[in-house]
Scaffold this motif. Structure first.
Motif, PDB file in Angstrom:
ATOM      1  N   LEU A   1      -0.692  -5.919   2.625  1.00 40.52           N
ATOM      2  CA  LEU A   1      -0.539  -5.319   1.290  1.00 40.52           C
ATOM      3  C   LEU A   1      -1.362  -4.036   1.233  1.00 40.52           C
ATOM      4  N   TYR A   2      -0.921  -3.124   0.395  1.00 35.11           N
ATOM      5  CA  TYR A   2      -1.676  -1.887   0.160  1.00 35.11           C
ATOM      6  C   TYR A   2      -2.604  -2.116  -1.031  1.00 35.11           C
ATOM      7  N   ASP A   3      -3.891  -1.985  -0.770  1.00 38.39           N
ATOM      8  CA  ASP A   3      -4.879  -2.277  -1.808  1.00 38.39           C
ATOM      9  C   ASP A   3      -4.711  -1.401  -3.039  1.00 38.39           C
ATOM     10  N   GLU A   4      -4.265  -0.162  -2.835  1.00 41.69           N
ATOM     11  CA  GLU A   4      -4.225   0.796  -3.949  1.00 41.69           C
ATOM     12  C   GLU A   4      -3.000   0.609  -4.839  1.00 41.69           C
ATOM     13  N   LEU A   5      -2.046  -0.162  -4.379  1.00 41.58           N
ATOM     14  CA  LEU A   5      -0.842  -0.383  -5.179  1.00 41.58           C
ATOM     15  C   LEU A   5      -0.951  -1.696  -5.938  1.00 41.58           C
ATOM     16  N   THR A   6      -0.192  -1.788  -7.015  1.00 38.67           N
ATOM     17  CA  THR A   6      -0.175  -3.039  -7.766  1.00 38.67           C
ATOM     18  C   THR A   6       0.657  -4.073  -7.008  1.00 38.67           C
TER      19      THR A   6
ATOM     20  N   ARG B   1      -3.890  -3.912  -9.422  1.00 34.21           N
ATOM     21  CA  ARG B   1      -3.985  -3.427  -8.043  1.00 34.21           C
ATOM     22  C   ARG B   1      -4.467  -4.545  -7.129  1.00 34.21           C
ATOM     23  N   VAL B   2      -3.936  -4.561  -5.941  1.00 33.65           N
ATOM     24  CA  VAL B   2      -4.273  -5.629  -4.997  1.00 33.65           C
ATOM     25  C   VAL B   2      -5.770  -5.642  -4.712  1.00 33.65           C
ATOM     26  N   ALA B   3      -6.378  -4.459  -4.721  1.00 31.98           N
ATOM     27  CA  ALA B   3      -7.821  -4.384  -4.453  1.00 31.98           C
ATOM     28  C   ALA B   3      -8.622  -5.169  -5.475  1.00 31.98           C
ATOM     29  N   ASN B   4      -8.059  -5.359  -6.656  1.00 35.76           N
ATOM     30  CA  ASN B   4      -8.789  -6.051  -7.705  1.00 35.76           C
ATOM     31  C   ASN B   4      -8.456  -7.540  -7.781  1.00 35.76           C
ATOM     32  N   LEU B   5      -7.641  -8.016  -6.880  1.00 33.68           N
ATOM     33  CA  LEU B   5      -7.277  -9.431  -6.891  1.00 33.68           C
ATOM     34  C   LEU B   5      -8.326 -10.255  -6.155  1.00 33.68           C
TER      35      LEU B   5
END
Lengths: 384, 224
Positions: free
Chosen positions: A122-127, A163-167
């Motif tokens: 997954l791309y961290d910066e994308l939702t 964003r994936v980074a925030n999951l």
């Protein structure tokens, strides 16, 4: 170089006279089923280290094979090899009818497999939604297929725009699963699928695996959550030192501790697992329409028919559940089969079609002559 | 691929918030390091800083491009996305063009701002804006095509951050030379410098790496 497997089925191995590859003992697939994975003395190097040092493995369509072994045993590399990502540096290998030694065929293979790895893909910066949309487009899938997957994995509301980074780690795993489900692979390669998930998530993964198999998929999973994985696996393979050390060909309890109960192979034809939903809320969705495919797994991509060079048979049209099978899964009375095959004498199924305890014993719908189903249920004499 | 990369940039703003300020900082440091009182002896008697402004500008662009290229492939190398791209079965040539286009768009934006910065710092006039625009476009495309190819080569390696400059900078020497010479002609209308010929060299370089990249990117993606 022919012999017979445990079911009296001829093993057609590397047939070339000039073949120097030692043909080790084959694992036993399921009789009458298409061979999906066939490896003979497969070697795969990571740089110069032999992560796989001569693996022999055969997996048939509809199987759920649990890879078990210590860290560094080669389970992940075996999964990557079957996904067409790791190179085959020695021996022979064929997955879904594709020769692993051919770079071009490995590329073709990748489109038909789904790998859930330690990395999220997954791309961290994308939702979450942007990731799914991107991978759906990249895999040439209809973007409309993303929405039901988001819904089923409880990603449709609050989390879709995060964003994936925030999951959290578990939520990332869930998003990775969503991408995998969107791909609708024929061969599911799951590396620690239960890792990082709560109980709901683990139950979902189990349901998804059963659902995938019911819709013609085949699953190879590596898990340290042995008790849970053994519940759904039809076979356990012990991997150690880059080799398959032990196999449990017919679900007889191949673990050294003997913890694994006897488990008949999952019969895809008469059993349609309901599409799982994340969480414990009641699921009132209708059973999947075999014509339209599952809302999650859907119709596996059609592949060209091709004879296996290692003895397996590729299929042009993966098995699909029948209407009667769906009725059975929904609790209705299944349409009687004119000549049902006997159910396994040792079966643990309760007939509900929804439990974990193995497939029920409904009539073998569609298993008769002329059926699209290639599989057949084991007769009692064959089992064991 | 292009849209995805640009969307990631819009979200993360790495190029605009980090790479662009880095480029501006280098321009300013060049301006501080070279005294404006130094004058080239000759007919023009231009200040040294003005004379070497095109070279300094393109050197700054090259360093910024290295960061942008590294960033573009770090996105793919993180979290196993290179594997996911391989499994998606995307046309490697399409991936190459998509990544190169995304870096080109970002780099053009950076160059636009750096151009204004260079005008402020170095004070160079623009005699031939058409040639300057063509030079910027061709040089940027050349940088991104060659850079994308070599960045992909190093993408799967743990040492990619230090390896990419070593691989890319020598390869981009012709671009630096051609862009500098063409820009000098564009700025000063120097009769001794055939600006359009140097722009033609940039075009040939870009076409060469377009072809090589489309052919070689697949095997590189396979091995990275």
């Amino acid at each position: 170089m022919e012999g017979q497997d445990g079911y009296g089925r001829p093993i057609v191995g590397p047939v070339s006279d000039g073949d120097k590859t030692p043909a080790g003992p084959l694992d036993v697939g399921q009789p009458g089923r298409t061979v999906v994975i066939q490896l003979r003395q497969a070697i795969s190097l990571i740089e110069r280290f032999p992560a796989l040092a001569g693996v022999d493995l055969t997996v048939s369509e509809g199987e759920i094979v649990l890879l078990r072994g210590p860290n560094g045993a080669g389970k992940s590399t075996l999964l990557r090899l079957c996904a067409g990502l790791a190179p085959l540096n020695g021996g022979r290998g064929e997955v879904l009818g594709h020769d692993l030694s051919s770079r071009r065929e490995r590329r073709e293979l990748r489109r038909q497999t789904g790998l859930l790895a330690h990395a999220t893909f997954l791309y961290d910066e994308l939702t979450v939604e942007e990731n799914l949309m991107f991978w759906a487009r990249a895999n040439r899938l209809d973007e409309a297929s993303v929405e039901p997957v988001l819904d089923r994995l409880a990603l449709a509301n609050r989390l879709r725009h995060v964003r994936v980074a925030n999951l959290s780690a578990g939520q990332r795993r869930r998003a990775s699963l969503a991408v995998l489900v969107c791909r609708r692979p024929r061969l599911w390669l799951l590396d620690e699928p239960h890792a990082g998930l709560d109980v709901n998530g683990r139950d979902f993964v189990d349901g998804l695996i059963k659902h995938a198999v019911a819709f013609g998929g085949t699953v190879l999973l590596a898990s340290h959550d042995f008790d849970r994985a053994a519940e759904i696996a039809t076979r356990t393979v012990i991997v150690a030192g880059g080799q398959v050390q032990e196999t449990d060909p017919a679900g007889l309890g191949g673990s050294p501790e003997g913890r694994m109960a006897r488990r008949p192979p999952v019969a895809p034809a008469p059993y349609v697992a309901p599409p799982p939903r994340w969480g414990h809320e009641p699921d009132d969705s209708p059973p999947p329409d075999p014509g339209a495919g599952s809302p999650l797994v859907g119709r596996p991509p059609r592949v060209e028919a091709a004879g296996s060079r290692l003895g397996g048979r590729a299929t042009a049209d993966p098995p699909r559940p029948s209407r009667a099978a769906i009725d059975g899964a929904a609790g209705n009375e299944a349409v009687a089969d004119p000549a049902p095959e006997p159910a396994p004498a040792d079966g643990e199924g309760d007939g509900s079609g929804t439990g974990r305890s193995g497939p029920p014993q409904p009539p073998a719908v569609g298993a008769g002559p002329g059926s699209r189903w290639r599989g057949r249920r084991r007769a009692p004499a064959e089992s064991g | 691929m292009t849209v995805k990369d640009l969307r990631i940039e819009l979200t993360s703003r790495v190029v605009m918030a980090q790479i662009l300020p880095f480029g501006l900082l280098i321009l300013i440091l060049f301006g501080l390091a070279i005294s404006p009182d130094l004058v080239v002896v000759g007919d023009a008697r231009r200040p040294v800083i003005e004379e070497i402004a095109p070279g300094l500008f393109w050197l700054t662009v090259l360093l910024s491009a290295l960061m942008a290229l590294g960033r573009a492939f770090a996105l793919e190398a993180d979290d196993g996305n290179l594997d996911a791209l391989r499994m998606a079965g995307l046309d490697p040539a399409g991936v190459f063009l998509g990544k190169a286009l995304a870096v080109t768009v970002q780099l053009v934006a950076v160059e636009t701002v750096l151009g204004f910065g260079a005008f402020v710092v170095f004070g160079a006039p623009v005699a031939r804006p058409g040639l300057l625009a063509a030079t910027v476009l061709l040089a940027t495309v050349g940088i991104t095509l060659a850079g994308t190819l070599y960045a992909a080569l190093a993408a799967g390696l743990r040492v990619r951050d230090t390896l990419v400059p070593l691989l890319v900078l020598p390869v981009l020497a012709p671009v630096l030379l051609g862009a500098t010479q063409a820009s000098r002609d564009a700025l000063f209308a120097d009769p001794g410098v055939p600006g359009w010929s140097w722009a033609g060299l940039l075009a040939v370089f870009s076409l060469l790496y377009l072809g090589v990249g489309m052919l070689a990117f697949g095997p590189l993606l396979e091995e990275s």
